[in-house]
Scaffold this motif. Structure first.
Motif, PDB file in Angstrom:
ATOM      1  N   UNK A 107      -0.963 -67.320 -74.651  1.00 28.57           N
ATOM      2  CA  UNK A 107      -1.844 -67.370 -75.824  1.00 28.57           C
ATOM      3  C   UNK A 107      -2.856 -66.239 -75.890  1.00 28.57           C
ATOM      4  N   UNK A 108      -3.570 -66.012 -74.793  1.00 28.98           N
ATOM      5  CA  UNK A 108      -4.583 -64.952 -74.817  1.00 28.98           C
ATOM      6  C   UNK A 108      -4.818 -64.393 -73.421  1.00 28.98           C
ATOM      7  N   UNK A 109      -5.390 -63.195 -73.416  1.00 32.28           N
ATOM      8  CA  UNK A 109      -5.796 -62.563 -72.165  1.00 32.28           C
ATOM      9  C   UNK A 109      -7.314 -62.520 -72.156  1.00 32.28           C
ATOM     10  N   UNK A 110      -7.867 -62.835 -70.989  1.00 31.29           N
ATOM     11  CA  UNK A 110      -9.319 -62.897 -70.846  1.00 31.29           C
ATOM     12  C   UNK A 110      -9.756 -62.004 -69.687  1.00 31.29           C
ATOM     13  N   UNK A 111     -10.769 -61.189 -69.949  1.00 33.38           N
ATOM     14  CA  UNK A 111     -11.384 -60.379 -68.891  1.00 33.38           C
ATOM     15  C   UNK A 111     -12.296 -61.331 -68.120  1.00 33.38           C
ATOM     16  N   UNK A 112     -12.014 -61.533 -66.847  1.00 35.21           N
ATOM     17  CA  UNK A 112     -12.699 -62.550 -66.046  1.00 35.21           C
ATOM     18  C   UNK A 112     -14.073 -62.040 -65.615  1.00 35.21           C
ATOM     19  N   UNK A 113     -15.114 -62.796 -65.983  1.00 36.27           N
ATOM     20  CA  UNK A 113     -16.486 -62.394 -65.668  1.00 36.27           C
ATOM     21  C   UNK A 113     -16.822 -62.656 -64.201  1.00 36.27           C
ATOM     22  N   UNK A 114     -16.334 -63.766 -63.655  1.00 31.62           N
ATOM     23  CA  UNK A 114     -16.669 -64.160 -62.282  1.00 31.62           C
ATOM     24  C   UNK A 114     -15.386 -64.626 -61.602  1.00 31.62           C
ATOM     25  N   UNK A 115     -14.788 -63.746 -60.804  1.00 29.12           N
ATOM     26  CA  UNK A 115     -13.493 -64.075 -60.187  1.00 29.12           C
ATOM     27  C   UNK A 115     -13.583 -65.246 -59.220  1.00 29.12           C
ATOM     28  N   UNK A 116     -14.773 -65.612 -58.765  1.00 26.28           N
ATOM     29  CA  UNK A 116     -14.882 -66.767 -57.860  1.00 26.28           C
ATOM     30  C   UNK A 116     -14.513 -68.064 -58.578  1.00 26.28           C
ATOM     31  N   UNK A 117     -14.579 -68.078 -59.922  1.00 24.00           N
ATOM     32  CA  UNK A 117     -14.182 -69.283 -60.670  1.00 24.00           C
ATOM     33  C   UNK A 117     -12.699 -69.592 -60.479  1.00 24.00           C
ATOM     34  N   UNK A 118     -11.899 -68.589 -60.182  1.00 20.80           N
ATOM     35  CA  UNK A 118     -10.463 -68.804 -59.949  1.00 20.80           C
ATOM     36  C   UNK A 118     -10.261 -69.799 -58.809  1.00 20.80           C
ATOM     37  N   UNK A 119     -11.121 -69.705 -57.797  1.00 18.28           N
ATOM     38  CA  UNK A 119     -10.985 -70.567 -56.619  1.00 18.28           C
ATOM     39  C   UNK A 119     -11.243 -72.038 -56.919  1.00 18.28           C
ATOM     40  N   UNK A 120     -11.868 -72.344 -58.065  1.00 15.62           N
ATOM     41  CA  UNK A 120     -12.154 -73.738 -58.422  1.00 15.62           C
ATOM     42  C   UNK A 120     -10.980 -74.395 -59.147  1.00 15.62           C
ATOM     43  N   UNK A 121      -9.955 -73.608 -59.485  1.00 16.51           N
ATOM     44  CA  UNK A 121      -8.806 -74.132 -60.226  1.00 16.51           C
ATOM     45  C   UNK A 121      -7.734 -74.644 -59.265  1.00 16.51           C
ATOM     46  N   UNK A 122      -6.793 -75.376 -59.809  1.00 18.80           N
ATOM     47  CA  UNK A 122      -5.720 -75.969 -59.007  1.00 18.80           C
ATOM     48  C   UNK A 122      -4.625 -74.952 -58.697  1.00 18.80           C
ATOM     49  N   UNK A 123      -4.056 -75.065 -57.497  1.00 15.26           N
ATOM     50  CA  UNK A 123      -2.860 -74.280 -57.205  1.00 15.26           C
ATOM     51  C   UNK A 123      -1.642 -75.066 -57.698  1.00 15.26           C
ATOM     52  N   UNK A 124      -0.464 -74.512 -57.550  1.00 11.83           N
ATOM     53  CA  UNK A 124       0.747 -75.159 -58.084  1.00 11.83           C
ATOM     54  C   UNK A 124       0.963 -76.543 -57.507  1.00 11.83           C
ATOM     55  N   UNK A 125       0.724 -76.717 -56.214  1.00 10.57           N
ATOM     56  CA  UNK A 125       0.906 -78.034 -55.587  1.00 10.57           C
ATOM     57  C   UNK A 125      -0.101 -79.046 -56.122  1.00 10.57           C
ATOM     58  N   UNK A 126      -1.351 -78.618 -56.246  1.00 11.78           N
ATOM     59  CA  UNK A 126      -2.375 -79.509 -56.773  1.00 11.78           C
ATOM     60  C   UNK A 126      -2.078 -79.927 -58.207  1.00 11.78           C
ATOM     61  N   UNK A 127      -1.603 -78.972 -59.005  1.00  6.52           N
ATOM     62  CA  UNK A 127      -1.268 -79.285 -60.392  1.00  6.52           C
ATOM     63  C   UNK A 127      -0.065 -80.224 -60.458  1.00  6.52           C
ATOM     64  N   UNK A 128       0.915 -79.991 -59.602  1.00  6.05           N
ATOM     65  CA  UNK A 128       2.123 -80.834 -59.602  1.00  6.05           C
ATOM     66  C   UNK A 128       1.752 -82.291 -59.315  1.00  6.05           C
ATOM     67  N   UNK A 129       0.774 -82.512 -58.455  1.00  8.84           N
ATOM     68  CA  UNK A 129       0.353 -83.885 -58.150  1.00  8.84           C
ATOM     69  C   UNK A 129      -0.222 -84.565 -59.380  1.00  8.84           C
ATOM     70  N   UNK A 130      -0.890 -83.812 -60.249  1.00  9.63           N
ATOM     71  CA  UNK A 130      -1.468 -84.366 -61.483  1.00  9.63           C
ATOM     72  C   UNK A 130      -0.404 -84.868 -62.450  1.00  9.63           C
TER      73      UNK A 130
END
Length: 121
Positions: free
Chosen positions: A96-119
């Motif tokens: 949908x869109x590309x975003x210039x990331x202001x704070x790359x540390x926010x990436x670490x708060x998101x789910x990895x593939x395994x965590x998402x699969x559990x959801x």
């Protein structure tokens, strides 16, 4: 290149300081046939969790949220005429869109593939 996921079923594919955002195959399956996509404006600044886009399907309209804080640098204009790309290829042609990331540390708060699969079990 890293791909992370939100509990709201967005993905972000991180390439350097840019993220490519769309909805997951699971999300498009739940929505059904996508008939319209409202994309954000290039240059729009968003905070993590803010509404960035809207997809409308034959079943419902659903908001797409920014997975990270940043500025929209590009949108997938093909979705204007071909919203069904979100159904047929959500993680590639249906981004949908590309975003210039202001704070790359926010990436670490998101789910990895395994965590998402559990959801989505």
């Amino acid at each position: 290149m890293t791909t992370k996921f939100t509990p709201d079923h967005e993905y972000i594919r991180v390439e350097g300081s840019t993220g490519i955002v769309g909805i997951t195959p699971y999300a498009q399956e739940q929505l059904g046939d996508i008939v319209f996509v409202e994309l954000p404006a290039v240059g729009k600044a968003l905070k993590k969790g803010e509404e960035a886009a809207v997809v409308e399907s034959v079943k419902a309209a659903s908001e797409i949220y920014a997975p990270v804080t940043g500025t929209i640098v590009e949108v997938n204009g093909m979705l204007t005429n071909e919203p069904g790309l979100v159904n047929t290829d959500p993680e590639n042609a249906g981004w949908m869109f590309k975003i210039e990331i202001a704070d790359t540390s926010e990436i670490d708060t998101l789910l990895d593939a395994d965590g998402y699969a559990e959801l989505t079990l």
